[in-house]
Design a protein around this motif. Structure first.
Motif, PDB file in Angstrom:
ATOM      1  N   ALA A 174       0.806  -1.072  -0.020  1.00 52.84           N
ATOM      2  CA  ALA A 174      -0.028   0.070  -0.188  1.00 52.84           C
ATOM      3  C   ALA A 174       0.950   1.067   0.137  1.00 52.84           C
ATOM      4  O   ALA A 174       1.627   1.371   0.791  1.00 52.84           O
ATOM      5  CB  ALA A 174      -0.879   0.184   1.301  1.00 52.84           C
ATOM      6  N   THR A 175       0.794   2.036  -0.979  1.00 49.85           N
ATOM      7  CA  THR A 175       1.488   3.462  -0.944  1.00 49.85           C
ATOM      8  C   THR A 175       0.922   4.434  -1.270  1.00 49.85           C
ATOM      9  O   THR A 175      -0.470   4.468  -1.596  1.00 49.85           O
ATOM     10  CB  THR A 175       2.521   2.987  -2.210  1.00 49.85           C
ATOM     11  N   ASN A 176       1.524   5.518  -1.597  1.00 47.05           N
ATOM     12  CA  ASN A 176       0.891   6.984  -2.140  1.00 47.05           C
ATOM     13  C   ASN A 176       0.661   6.824  -3.473  1.00 47.05           C
ATOM     14  O   ASN A 176       0.019   7.727  -4.140  1.00 47.05           O
ATOM     15  CB  ASN A 176       1.904   8.043  -1.749  1.00 47.05           C
ATOM     16  N   GLY A 177       0.963   5.617  -4.001  1.00 45.73           N
ATOM     17  CA  GLY A 177       0.720   5.777  -5.447  1.00 45.73           C
ATOM     18  C   GLY A 177       2.035   5.992  -6.424  1.00 45.73           C
ATOM     19  O   GLY A 177       2.218   5.318  -7.233  1.00 45.73           O
ATOM     20  N   LYS A 178       2.689   6.997  -5.864  1.00 43.45           N
ATOM     21  CA  LYS A 178       3.802   7.441  -6.603  1.00 43.45           C
ATOM     22  C   LYS A 178       5.128   6.655  -6.426  1.00 43.45           C
ATOM     23  O   LYS A 178       5.945   6.625  -7.723  1.00 43.45           O
ATOM     24  CB  LYS A 178       4.125   8.857  -6.234  1.00 43.45           C
ATOM     25  N   ILE A 179       5.183   5.989  -5.513  1.00 42.12           N
ATOM     26  CA  ILE A 179       6.272   5.185  -5.529  1.00 42.12           C
ATOM     27  C   ILE A 179       5.840   3.534  -5.564  1.00 42.12           C
ATOM     28  O   ILE A 179       6.581   2.438  -5.223  1.00 42.12           O
ATOM     29  CB  ILE A 179       7.134   5.213  -3.969  1.00 42.12           C
ATOM     30  N   HIS A 180       4.850   3.471  -5.930  1.00 43.93           N
ATOM     31  CA  HIS A 180       4.099   2.168  -6.169  1.00 43.93           C
ATOM     32  C   HIS A 180       4.886   1.067  -6.969  1.00 43.93           C
ATOM     33  O   HIS A 180       5.419  -0.075  -6.605  1.00 43.93           O
ATOM     34  CB  HIS A 180       2.691   1.897  -6.404  1.00 43.93           C
ATOM     35  N   ASN A 181       5.280   1.374  -8.201  1.00 45.15           N
ATOM     36  CA  ASN A 181       5.752   0.657  -9.375  1.00 45.15           C
ATOM     37  C   ASN A 181       7.132   0.296  -8.843  1.00 45.15           C
ATOM     38  O   ASN A 181       7.698  -0.743  -8.924  1.00 45.15           O
ATOM     39  CB  ASN A 181       5.578   1.415 -10.457  1.00 45.15           C
ATOM     40  N   GLU A 182       7.895   1.357  -8.300  1.00 42.39           N
ATOM     41  CA  GLU A 182       9.253   1.289  -7.967  1.00 42.39           C
ATOM     42  C   GLU A 182       9.394   0.267  -6.565  1.00 42.39           C
ATOM     43  O   GLU A 182      10.108  -0.664  -6.674  1.00 42.39           O
ATOM     44  CB  GLU A 182       9.907   2.540  -7.714  1.00 42.39           C
ATOM     45  N   LEU A 183       8.504   0.448  -5.673  1.00 41.47           N
ATOM     46  CA  LEU A 183       8.280  -0.558  -4.591  1.00 41.47           C
ATOM     47  C   LEU A 183       8.165  -2.078  -5.133  1.00 41.47           C
ATOM     48  O   LEU A 183       9.080  -2.749  -4.511  1.00 41.47           O
ATOM     49  CB  LEU A 183       7.542  -0.172  -3.497  1.00 41.47           C
ATOM     50  N   LEU A 184       7.360  -2.142  -5.925  1.00 40.63           N
ATOM     51  CA  LEU A 184       7.150  -3.637  -6.362  1.00 40.63           C
ATOM     52  C   LEU A 184       8.053  -4.093  -7.366  1.00 40.63           C
ATOM     53  O   LEU A 184       8.453  -5.530  -7.146  1.00 40.63           O
ATOM     54  CB  LEU A 184       5.743  -3.422  -7.421  1.00 40.63           C
ATOM     55  N   GLN A 185       8.627  -3.228  -7.933  1.00 43.33           N
ATOM     56  CA  GLN A 185      10.139  -3.682  -8.551  1.00 43.33           C
ATOM     57  C   GLN A 185      11.125  -4.283  -7.791  1.00 43.33           C
ATOM     58  O   GLN A 185      11.793  -5.274  -7.697  1.00 43.33           O
ATOM     59  CB  GLN A 185      10.416  -2.681  -9.643  1.00 43.33           C
ATOM     60  N   SER A 186      11.273  -3.335  -6.623  1.00 45.84           N
ATOM     61  CA  SER A 186      12.074  -3.926  -5.625  1.00 45.84           C
ATOM     62  C   SER A 186      11.859  -5.041  -4.968  1.00 45.84           C
ATOM     63  O   SER A 186      12.976  -5.809  -4.828  1.00 45.84           O
ATOM     64  CB  SER A 186      12.200  -2.711  -4.513  1.00 45.84           C
ATOM     65  N   LEU A 187      10.830  -5.231  -4.639  1.00 46.52           N
ATOM     66  CA  LEU A 187      10.512  -6.580  -4.081  1.00 46.52           C
ATOM     67  C   LEU A 187      10.625  -7.742  -4.681  1.00 46.52           C
ATOM     68  O   LEU A 187      10.963  -8.799  -4.514  1.00 46.52           O
ATOM     69  CB  LEU A 187       8.849  -6.449  -3.411  1.00 46.52           C
ATOM     70  N   ALA A 188       9.955  -7.587  -6.123  1.00 48.66           N
ATOM     71  CA  ALA A 188      10.328  -8.530  -7.170  1.00 48.66           C
ATOM     72  C   ALA A 188      12.021  -8.957  -7.360  1.00 48.66           C
ATOM     73  O   ALA A 188      12.313 -10.073  -7.198  1.00 48.66           O
ATOM     74  CB  ALA A 188       9.780  -8.253  -8.489  1.00 48.66           C
ATOM     75  N   ALA A 189      12.681  -7.835  -7.500  1.00 51.58           N
ATOM     76  CA  ALA A 189      14.044  -8.213  -7.480  1.00 51.58           C
ATOM     77  C   ALA A 189      14.689  -8.927  -6.295  1.00 51.58           C
ATOM     78  O   ALA A 189      15.611  -9.676  -6.472  1.00 51.58           O
ATOM     79  CB  ALA A 189      14.813  -6.657  -7.897  1.00 51.58           C
ATOM     80  N   ALA A 190      14.169  -8.439  -5.210  1.00 55.44           N
ATOM     81  CA  ALA A 190      14.509  -9.338  -4.079  1.00 55.44           C
ATOM     82  C   ALA A 190      13.963 -10.788  -3.756  1.00 55.44           C
ATOM     83  O   ALA A 190      14.419 -11.407  -2.598  1.00 55.44           O
ATOM     84  CB  ALA A 190      14.318  -8.287  -2.848  1.00 55.44           C
TER      85      ALA A 190
END
Length: 283
Positions: A262-278
């Motif tokens: 859950a995010t402000n929307g602005k960082i959402h895709n970047e956060l998803l990408q970080s989790l996928a990479a990890a």
């Protein structure tokens, strides 16, 4: 019938949710430091008290007084573990009106006297959350959201943060009591995010983390291994405050989502990408 039309004695579902959360919250606060019974559920770290059980009973009675035909899914009425949670939700998913209750979200905090816990109450109409109320009795903060009508704390509109990059964001994470699957998975995400964010926080209450995302105090929240009652009210708060709520793979939130971003929307895709990479999505 629209969800807010099903009113008994002129009480709207939102008013009943607010009243139930407020009364239960004040009682919970009065019991701080007076626990008579402490048990464990999923693991030695997954605590439940007589206060959790008493608060849920109080909330159930208050809701059913006004809406006797509605169904209720409460944390203390479900056996521990992911399978039991999923089975209970599946059974309840046929309900037209389903109240989803976490009487004390942050029980471990409550037990230890750490002042970060809350009451979380949501109402789903045909599977979609339409009312969400979170009450923090220690700070006397009441967060309220209605689908399509915005979200508020003490009557003031809540809005998500403006942080546009993960590197400038403060995120909440969770140390899940499931030490076989969820905690190791979360640790992968935490290790990655600790290096990619301004800072991370772990308050110990999923519902309050979500309320804080809605209020712009946090830019996002990530955790694997949650339950419907942890998330339902808070997810609506975030969405009605302009934020985004999905599973860890980016699929839209629904009541069955257990791995949450859950995010402000602005960082959402970047956060998803970080989790996928990890490899920390849990999916």
């Amino acid at each position: 019938m629209e969800p807010n039309d099903n009113v008994v004695g002129s009480k709207s579902p939102t008013a009943v949710a607010i009243n139930s959360a407020s009364k239960a919250g004040e009682w919970i606060k009065s019991r701080l430091g007076t626990i008579k019974q402490l048990d464990t559920k999923l693991s030695p770290q997954d605590l439940v008290t007589d206060v959790d059980k008493g608060a849920e009973l109080m909330i159930r009675k208050l809701i059913l007084t006004h809406f006797p035909d509605h169904d209720i899914l409460g944390e203390e009425g479900v056996p521990p573990g992911a399978a039991a949670s999923e089975a209970a939700l599946a059974k309840a998913s046929t309900s037209e009106y389903l109240w989803i209750i976490d009487p004390v979200d942050g029980t471990t905090n409550f037990v230890h006297g750490f002042p970060f816990f809350c009451v979380s109450i949501a109402l789903a109409y045909r599977g979609e959350v339409v009312v969400g109320v979170i009450y923090d009795p220690i700070r006397d903060e009441l967060f309220v959201a209605e689908k399509g009508k915005g979200a508020y704390v003490h009557g003031n509109p809540t809005l998500v943060s403006e942080d546009a990059e993960l590197s400038n964001s403060v995120l909440a994470v969770g140390f899940n009591p499931d030490r076989e699957f969820a905690l190791p998975m979360n640790m992968k995400g935490i290790n990655a995010l600790a290096l990619e964010t301004r800072s991370i926080r772990a308050g110990g209450s999923a519902a309050l983390h979500l309320a804080y995302v809605a209020a712009g105090r946090l830019s996002g929240y990530y955790e694997v291994g949650l339950n419907a009652w942890d998330v339902a009210a808070g997810a609506l708060l975030v969405k009605e405050s302009g934020g985004t709520v999905t599973d860890t793979a980016g699929n839209p939130y629904h009541l069955g989502v257990r791995h949450l971003v859950a995010t402000n929307g602005k960082i959402h895709n970047e956060l998803l990408q970080s989790l996928a990479a990890a490899e920390a999505t849990g999916i």
